[in-house]
Design a protein around this motif. Structure first.
Motif, PDB file in Angstrom:
ATOM      1  N   SER A  26     -59.798  13.903 -32.709  1.00 29.21           N
ATOM      2  CA  SER A  26     -59.391  15.260 -32.319  1.00 29.21           C
ATOM      3  C   SER A  26     -59.720  16.254 -33.423  1.00 29.21           C
ATOM      4  CB  SER A  26     -57.890  15.312 -32.038  1.00 29.21           C
ATOM      5  OG  SER A  26     -57.582  14.501 -30.944  1.00 29.21           O
ATOM      6  N   TRP A  27     -59.542  15.838 -34.682  1.00 27.65           N
ATOM      7  CA  TRP A  27     -59.829  16.704 -35.822  1.00 27.65           C
ATOM      8  C   TRP A  27     -61.314  17.055 -35.853  1.00 27.65           C
ATOM      9  CZ3 TRP A  27     -62.443  15.895 -40.589  1.00 27.65           C
ATOM     10  CH2 TRP A  27     -62.172  16.846 -41.562  1.00 27.65           C
ATOM     11  N   ARG A  28     -62.154  16.060 -35.619  1.00 26.99           N
ATOM     12  CA  ARG A  28     -63.599  16.290 -35.607  1.00 26.99           C
ATOM     13  C   ARG A  28     -63.989  17.220 -34.453  1.00 26.99           C
ATOM     14  NH1 ARG A  28     -67.181  11.213 -36.284  1.00 26.99           N
ATOM     15  NH2 ARG A  28     -65.774  11.221 -38.025  1.00 26.99           N
ATOM     16  N   SER A  29     -63.382  17.008 -33.289  1.00 27.10           N
ATOM     17  CA  SER A  29     -63.654  17.861 -32.133  1.00 27.10           C
ATOM     18  C   SER A  29     -63.243  19.306 -32.417  1.00 27.10           C
ATOM     19  CB  SER A  29     -62.897  17.326 -30.918  1.00 27.10           C
ATOM     20  OG  SER A  29     -63.011  18.208 -29.844  1.00 27.10           O
ATOM     21  N   LEU A  30     -62.112  19.481 -33.074  1.00 26.48           N
ATOM     22  CA  LEU A  30     -61.651  20.817 -33.445  1.00 26.48           C
ATOM     23  C   LEU A  30     -62.648  21.488 -34.385  1.00 26.48           C
ATOM     24  CD1 LEU A  30     -59.367  22.964 -33.394  1.00 26.48           C
ATOM     25  CD2 LEU A  30     -58.382  21.772 -35.341  1.00 26.48           C
ATOM     26  N   PHE A  31     -63.175  20.737 -35.337  1.00 27.00           N
ATOM     27  CA  PHE A  31     -64.158  21.291 -36.271  1.00 27.00           C
ATOM     28  C   PHE A  31     -65.441  21.706 -35.552  1.00 27.00           C
ATOM     29  CE2 PHE A  31     -62.050  20.741 -40.184  1.00 27.00           C
ATOM     30  CZ  PHE A  31     -62.831  21.384 -41.131  1.00 27.00           C
ATOM     31  N   VAL A  32     -65.888  20.906 -34.602  1.00 26.45           N
ATOM     32  CA  VAL A  32     -67.092  21.245 -33.837  1.00 26.45           C
ATOM     33  C   VAL A  32     -66.866  22.549 -33.080  1.00 26.45           C
ATOM     34  CG1 VAL A  32     -68.536  20.528 -31.890  1.00 26.45           C
ATOM     35  CG2 VAL A  32     -67.951  18.887 -33.675  1.00 26.45           C
ATOM     36  N   GLN A  33     -65.682  22.706 -32.485  1.00 25.84           N
ATOM     37  CA  GLN A  33     -65.376  23.933 -31.766  1.00 25.84           C
ATOM     38  C   GLN A  33     -65.324  25.128 -32.715  1.00 25.84           C
ATOM     39  OE1 GLN A  33     -61.754  23.317 -29.586  1.00 25.84           O
ATOM     40  NE2 GLN A  33     -62.631  21.713 -28.318  1.00 25.84           N
ATOM     41  N   MET A  34     -64.767  24.928 -33.911  1.00 30.94           N
ATOM     42  CA  MET A  34     -64.681  26.020 -34.885  1.00 30.94           C
ATOM     43  C   MET A  34     -66.063  26.452 -35.362  1.00 30.94           C
ATOM     44  SD  MET A  34     -61.311  25.107 -37.136  1.00 30.94           S
ATOM     45  CE  MET A  34     -61.711  26.347 -38.324  1.00 30.94           C
ATOM     46  N   ARG A  43     -62.690  35.201 -38.966  1.00 24.78           N
ATOM     47  CA  ARG A  43     -61.947  36.128 -39.819  1.00 24.78           C
ATOM     48  C   ARG A  43     -60.635  36.543 -39.174  1.00 24.78           C
ATOM     49  NH1 ARG A  43     -67.211  38.856 -41.374  1.00 24.78           N
ATOM     50  NH2 ARG A  43     -67.572  38.040 -43.462  1.00 24.78           N
ATOM     51  N   PHE A  44     -60.664  36.813 -37.866  1.00 26.65           N
ATOM     52  CA  PHE A  44     -59.452  37.213 -37.155  1.00 26.65           C
ATOM     53  C   PHE A  44     -58.419  36.086 -37.193  1.00 26.65           C
ATOM     54  CE2 PHE A  44     -56.922  37.665 -33.245  1.00 26.65           C
ATOM     55  CZ  PHE A  44     -56.334  38.885 -33.525  1.00 26.65           C
ATOM     56  N   PHE A  45     -58.863  34.857 -36.984  1.00 32.32           N
ATOM     57  CA  PHE A  45     -57.974  33.701 -37.051  1.00 32.32           C
ATOM     58  C   PHE A  45     -57.381  33.572 -38.455  1.00 32.32           C
ATOM     59  CE2 PHE A  45     -57.311  29.054 -37.529  1.00 32.32           C
ATOM     60  CZ  PHE A  45     -56.320  28.912 -36.578  1.00 32.32           C
ATOM     61  N   GLY A  46     -58.208  33.765 -39.478  1.00 30.62           N
ATOM     62  CA  GLY A  46     -57.717  33.730 -40.858  1.00 30.62           C
ATOM     63  C   GLY A  46     -56.696  34.818 -41.112  1.00 30.62           C
ATOM     64  N   LEU A  47     -56.948  36.025 -40.591  1.00 33.34           N
ATOM     65  CA  LEU A  47     -56.007  37.127 -40.739  1.00 33.34           C
ATOM     66  C   LEU A  47     -54.674  36.789 -40.079  1.00 33.34           C
ATOM     67  CD1 LEU A  47     -55.335  40.087 -41.493  1.00 33.34           C
ATOM     68  CD2 LEU A  47     -56.277  40.723 -39.271  1.00 33.34           C
ATOM     69  N   PHE A  52     -49.011  35.490 -40.442  1.00 35.83           N
ATOM     70  CA  PHE A  52     -47.946  34.567 -40.070  1.00 35.83           C
ATOM     71  C   PHE A  52     -47.290  33.957 -41.317  1.00 35.83           C
ATOM     72  CE2 PHE A  52     -46.427  30.311 -38.768  1.00 35.83           C
ATOM     73  CZ  PHE A  52     -45.453  30.715 -37.863  1.00 35.83           C
ATOM     74  N   GLY A  53     -48.101  33.561 -42.289  1.00 36.79           N
ATOM     75  CA  GLY A  53     -47.563  33.015 -43.532  1.00 36.79           C
ATOM     76  C   GLY A  53     -46.695  34.022 -44.280  1.00 36.79           C
TER      77      GLY A  53
END
Length: 61
Positions: A26-34, A43-47, A52-53
Motif C-alpha cells: 500500500s505504501w508503494r502504491s501511495l508513492f506511485v500515486q503521489m 505544495r498544497f498538500f504540504g501546506l 494542521f500541524g
C-alpha cells in the motif's frame, strides 16, 4: 526544549514508519500515486500538513 523537539521528531518517525512496516504494498502504491501529482498539488498538500500541524500545536499549547 531540545528534549521536546527530539521527542516530537521521534514520534514523527514512528508514525511515518508505520505504513511501510505494516503494509509495504500500500505504501508503494501511495508513492506511485503521489508521483503522478502536479507540483502545485504537492505544495498544497504540504501546506495543509503544515497548517494542521500548527493547529494541533496551538490547541495543545
Amino acid at each position: 526544549m531540545l528534549d521536546t523537539l527530539l521527542m516530537a521528531l521521534g514520534l514523527m518517525l514512528i508514525l511515518e514508519g508505520l505504513l511501510p512496516m505494516i503494509s509495504p504494498r500500500s505504501w508503494r502504491s501511495l508513492f506511485v500515486q503521489m508521483l503522478q501529482l502536479e507540483e502545485g498539488q504537492i505544495r498544497f498538500f504540504g501546506l495543509l500538513m503544515v497548517v494542521f500541524g500548527l493547529l494541533v500545536i496551538w490547541l495543545l499549547a
